[in-house]
Write an enzyme that holds these catalytic residues in place. Structure first.
Site, PDB file in Angstrom:
ATOM      1  N   TYR A  33       0.830  -1.202   0.000  1.00  0.00           N
ATOM      2  CA  TYR A  33       0.000   0.000   0.000  1.00  0.00           C
ATOM      3  C   TYR A  33       0.862   1.250   0.000  1.00  0.00           C
ATOM      4  CZ  TYR A  33       0.797   0.922   5.016  1.00  0.00           C
ATOM      5  OH  TYR A  33       1.366   1.230   6.229  1.00  0.00           O
ATOM      6  N   LYS A 147       6.467  -2.120   1.908  1.00  0.00           N
ATOM      7  CA  LYS A 147       5.295  -1.531   2.577  1.00  0.00           C
ATOM      8  C   LYS A 147       4.088  -2.445   2.410  1.00  0.00           C
ATOM      9  CE  LYS A 147       3.118   3.036   3.168  1.00  0.00           C
ATOM     10  NZ  LYS A 147       3.243   3.186   4.614  1.00  0.00           N
ATOM     11  N   GLU A 179      11.927   2.220  14.387  1.00  0.00           N
ATOM     12  CA  GLU A 179      11.050   3.322  13.933  1.00  0.00           C
ATOM     13  C   GLU A 179       9.790   3.319  14.783  1.00  0.00           C
ATOM     14  OE1 GLU A 179       9.914   2.516   9.810  1.00  0.00           O
ATOM     15  OE2 GLU A 179       9.823   0.374  10.246  1.00  0.00           O
ATOM     16  N   LEU A 203      11.092   1.113   7.180  1.00  0.00           N
ATOM     17  CA  LEU A 203      10.541   1.581   5.908  1.00  0.00           C
ATOM     18  C   LEU A 203      11.267   2.866   5.505  1.00  0.00           C
ATOM     19  CD1 LEU A 203       8.217   1.055   3.847  1.00  0.00           C
ATOM     20  CD2 LEU A 203       6.985   2.865   5.044  1.00  0.00           C
TER      21      LEU A 203
END
Ligand code: PLP
Length: 283
Positions: A33, A147, A179, A203
């Site tokens: 996505y 992702k 993260e 990411l």
């Protein structure tokens, strides 16, 4: 008000936006996505999102059902049809519907779905107050650079953070922050911005890329390296970035106040620059 969504070639009212129960996105989280923000009716960093999407698809040996130009047209059409001034476009591509089998199907047609959400981005209350984070173990899979739609652990971590009275979690692996649940994490030490280097562990945020570029252009010092929770707790400032939060200050980590416990000057300045530059470059 019913939104118009895009489902496999058609613009349909949200009540009619439906996909197969055999879709591998539903059965295996076999899909990827992107979330692109919209400011003043314009798409922010569409190119960055389209490029990352192609990479996510190729890492999973999945093909795109649309070209980049078609994708841009669909984004724009949805923004127009739904009257989005400020908000986001969500896009998802899955491997498509096929009889349930762990092996990838040879002949499934990839499925594509897009929808919009109106959202207050610029005047978000959290940008003014800053957010509180707690650290939690990062137990996600090892290809966080792709992702994918498998977001259950980030959801669990967010709920655990909320149960602890915080707003979000910073995830930690081998003693170092990877993260946030849905954002990249930064600390500021003196005049240096520190954020984890890219790799399979995080990411590659599109906002991260833009913010680091703006920081360097503004002569700020940037170090891309891993940092520990202890280092973060003792930092002068902390913040996170993502497409829909831009630059969001972090004012406490595990209950320790960062700096004086209010949004710091570096985060506030980077947020201003990011919004100003994004508005100019939106398409
Ligand atoms: N890291 C994770 C795990 C995310 O889910 C996201 C956004 O959803 C980000 C980082 C930030 O990426 P971007 O700036 O492209 O929104």
């Amino acid at each position: 008000m019913s939104r118009i969504c895009y489902v496999n070639g058609d613009y349909v009212a949200e009540e009619d936006a439906k996909i197969s129960v055999f879709d591998r996105g539903f059965l295996f989280a076999d899909g990827v996505y992107e979330v692109t923000s919209v400011l003043g009716g314009k798409l922010i960093d569409f190119d960055g999102h389209a490029t990352r999407l192609s990479r996510s698809l190729s890492e999973l040996a999945m093909s795109s059902p649309v070209t980049r130009d078609e994708l841009l047209d669909i984004h724009r059409e949805l923004v127009t049809r739904n009257g989005i001034e400020e908000g986001l476009v969500y896009l998802q591509i899955t491997r498509g519907a096929a009889d349930r089998d762990f092996a990838y199907p040879a002949d499934a047609a990839p499925g594509i779905v897009l929808f919009t959400q109106t959202k207050t981005l610029i005047e978000s209350p959290a940008a003014k107050t800053g957010i509180r984070v707690v650290s939690l173990p990062d137990i996600r899979w090892g290809r966080r650079d792709i992702k994918t739609v498998q977001l259950l652990y980030p959801s669990m971590a967010k709920m655990e953070a909320k149960a602890k009275g915080a707003d979000d979690a910073w995830m930690v692996e081998d003693g170092h922050v990877t993260e946030g649940t849905s954002n990249n994490a930064y600390i500021v030490k003196g005049s240096t911005i520190v954020t984890r280097q890219l790799g399979n562990e995080i990411l590659a945020g599109i906002t991260r890329n833009a913010v680091l570029r703006f920081a360097r252009e503004a002569q700020m010092k940037v170090e891309e390296r891993a940092f520990t929770v202890e280092e973060a707790e003792g930092a002068d400032e902390a913040f996170v970035t993502s497409a829909t939060t831009f630059v969001q200050p972090v004012v406490s980590i595990n209950g320790s106040e960062i700096g004086d416990g209010t949004p710091g000057p570096v985060a506030r300045r980077l947020r201003e620059i990011y919004i100003e530059e994004s508005r100019k470059a939106g398409i």
